[in-house]
Design an enzyme around this catalytic site. Structure first.
Site, PDB file in Angstrom:
ATOM      1  N   GLU A  38       0.996  -3.026  -2.051  1.00  0.00           N
ATOM      2  CA  GLU A  38       0.397  -3.954  -2.582  1.00  0.00           C
ATOM      3  C   GLU A  38      -1.537  -3.622  -2.594  1.00  0.00           C
ATOM      4  OE1 GLU A  38       1.095  -5.797  -4.864  1.00  0.00           O
ATOM      5  OE2 GLU A  38       3.276  -5.926  -4.455  1.00  0.00           O
ATOM      6  N   HIS A  83      -0.201   0.637  -7.825  1.00  0.00           N
ATOM      7  CA  HIS A  83       1.233   1.094  -7.419  1.00  0.00           C
ATOM      8  C   HIS A  83       1.720   2.432  -7.621  1.00  0.00           C
ATOM      9  CE1 HIS A  83       2.235  -2.607  -5.416  1.00  0.00           C
ATOM     10  NE2 HIS A  83       2.072  -3.460  -6.848  1.00  0.00           N
ATOM     11  N   HIS A 114      -3.223  -3.080 -12.174  1.00  0.00           N
ATOM     12  CA  HIS A 114      -2.678  -3.385 -10.900  1.00  0.00           C
ATOM     13  C   HIS A 114      -1.387  -2.674 -10.751  1.00  0.00           C
ATOM     14  CE1 HIS A 114      -1.234  -6.356  -7.811  1.00  0.00           C
ATOM     15  NE2 HIS A 114       0.008  -5.801  -8.182  1.00  0.00           N
ATOM     16  N   GLU A 115      -0.643  -2.555 -11.696  1.00  0.00           N
ATOM     17  CA  GLU A 115       0.524  -1.802 -11.829  1.00  0.00           C
ATOM     18  C   GLU A 115       0.463  -0.307 -11.522  1.00  0.00           C
ATOM     19  OE1 GLU A 115       3.434  -3.138 -10.902  1.00  0.00           O
ATOM     20  OE2 GLU A 115       2.587  -5.392 -11.515  1.00  0.00           O
TER      21      GLU A 115
END
Length: 494
Positions: free
Chosen positions: A295, A269, A265-266
């Site tokens: 996001e 980003h 997930h990160e």
């Protein structure tokens, strides 16, 4: 256009380049505070960061800016320069809405609240956390009221605009009401379908081994370690700046699956940050368009890619090598697509995740309007969790209303970005598949780079040169359309 005629724009560009340098240091100060700084350094760091925030605020509210912006707006500029000027003006208006004394006071209160939250959350200490949050919330409400008056919007809309320029409470309510109309039935249908699936024992693995796996997976996703790093924090985040991206996660040695997907997930980003337009680095037009779009990139990486069968097949051998994990590809797929209501937002599956955001959206609106007092937050939380996910959180503050860092640092208005981002991600996937083919098939064929290249072309390289509706139209052919999100969930889970 002669240099003389262009001077007003060049003055602004130089001024905001200087601002970006100070924001660079501020971002690294935030990262260090969450990862490396000893707890005894909190008070001095809070004072230093407040001073830095006050200085950045003074630069963004410099008396010369209003006249220089007005004169630059009369110039004949390129389309990209016009976009940068639009973003400069946006930052100027945002900064001028809030007095410097309030910026300093809120920064100090946020640092104190966040530092205390680390231990208070761990110890389930709501009574200790409550006065810290009350003090900070009073400042947030003061900020919201001032911004609302200056921008001629409602207080909560004023907070939303910090993260989602142009987005309003009414437009989010309309979108979220659509989700409420079909999500409960979908959750039940998926749980009924998955009821006969077996559960799997997850092997215990060391944090050190998980970190090695995380770095390997980040390399597969194309993270540039020359311009970033991975560390540990109480709450996973992606910080730093485009040239020096700082990722964090947390590890559970009894269950590697959460920490691993947190890294994926990160990394989404981080890929967005590392892919922002190099030519506009240090300028407002070179920044990410909005937090929902940010996001969308982390959720695309985690949900559309990371929990997909193709990607899990790709990383399964690395789990065996680095963790000694004997779970098969199919077992991993079942684990990462299991829909089960839970307490923790960051660990939630993508079907129940919007429920966590619906709760926080309603809580934020009520906290800002004064309809909900901080002291009543735990009861409100428990009632909403019971209604949305049939989960009781009475007395469980650390897994209830204290679980997120956002309110502990005074960031209200951010949470809707997560579900808006999930919708953008689903829409990007739909457009991508109509242009270059099925995402799962591409990844299984070893063409993950094709997926990333599409995002680089249509999203990352645009920075803030385009406003969100125009970016979506150019990338997908239409503005935000929640129907793509529903289709994605039904296609994967039903």
């Amino acid at each position: 256009m002669s240099a003389n005629n262009n001077q007003h724009y060049l003055t602004l560009a130089k001024h905001f380049q200087s601002i970006s340098h100070f924001e660079h240091l501020s971002a690294l100060g935030d990262w260090d505070q969450a990862t490396m700084m000893p707890t005894g350094g909190g008070e001095a760091r809070g004072a230093a960061m407040a001073e830095l925030a006050k200085h950045i605020h003074s630069l963004k509210t410099s008396p010369m800016l209003a006249e220089t912006i007005a004169k630059a707006q009369e110039l004949t500029l390129t389309a990209e320069q016009q976009a940068n000027l639009r973003e400069i003006n946006y930052q100027y208006l945002q900064a001028n809405a809030v007095p410097a004394a309030l910026v300093e006071a809120k920064t100090k209160a946020a640092y104190h609240c966040e530092q205390a939250w680390r231990d208070q959350r761990k110890n389930n200490d709501w009574q200790g956390f409550k006065p810290n949050l009350e003090q900070l919330m009073n400042l947030v409400k003061e900020e919201a009221g001032i911004r609302a008056e200056v921008l001629n919007v409602t207080p909560y809309d004023a907070l939303l605009d910090k993260f989602e320029p142009g987005m309003t409470t009414a437009s989010i309510e309309a979108i979220f009401n659509q989700v409420k109309s079909w999500l409960p039935d979908l959750i039940q249908q998926v749980q009924n379908k998955q009821a006969s699936e077996p559960s799997y024992a997850i092997p215990a693995t060391s944090a050190e081994s998980q970190a090695k796996l995380g770095q390997q997976v980040m390399q597969i996703l194309g993270f540039d370690f020359n311009h970033g790093r991975l560390d540990i924090s109480s709450h996973p985040f992606c910080g730093g700046v485009a040239s020096d991206v700082r990722l964090t996660t947390r590890y559970d040695e009894a269950d590697f699956t959460s920490g691993l997907m947190g890294i994926v997930h990160e990394t989404g980003h981080a890929k967005y940050e590392q892919g922002l337009p190099l030519a506009w680095r240090g300028q407002p037009a070179g920044l990410a368009r909005s937090m929902a779009l940010h996001e969308s990139q982390s959720l695309f990486c985690e949900m559309q890619v990371g929990r997909g069968s193709g990607f899990l097949k790709l990383i399964q051998p690395h789990l065996k090598t680095l963790l000694g994990c004997e779970l098969s590809h199919q077992q991993l797929t079942n684990i990462y697509t299991r829909v089960k209501p839970g307490h923790i937002r960051v660990d939630a599956d993508e079907v129940t995740y919007p429920c966590h955001i619906l709760l926080r959206f309603e809580a934020e609106k009520a906290l800002v309007s004064g309809e909900l007092a901080v002291a009543d937050l735990p009861d409100f939380w428990s009632s909403q969790m019971q209604s949305l996910l049939s989960i009781n959180t009475d007395g469980d503050y650390k897994n209830g209303c204290m679980q997120d860092i956002h309110w502990a640092v005074g960031e209200l208005g951010y949470f809707p970005s997560y579900t808006l981002g999930a919708m953008y991600a689903a829409q990007f996937k739909s457009a991508m598949e109509s242009q270059i083919g099925n995402v799962e098939s591409l990844i299984e064929a070893g063409r993950l780079n094709d997926v990333m290249h599409w995002l680089q072309t249509h999203v990352w390289s645009q920075g803030s040169l385009l406003e969100i509706n125009e970016l979506m139209r150019q990338a997908t052919g239409e503005p935000l359309n929640p129907a793509h999100f529903k289709h994605h969930l039904e296609s994967r889970y039903l």
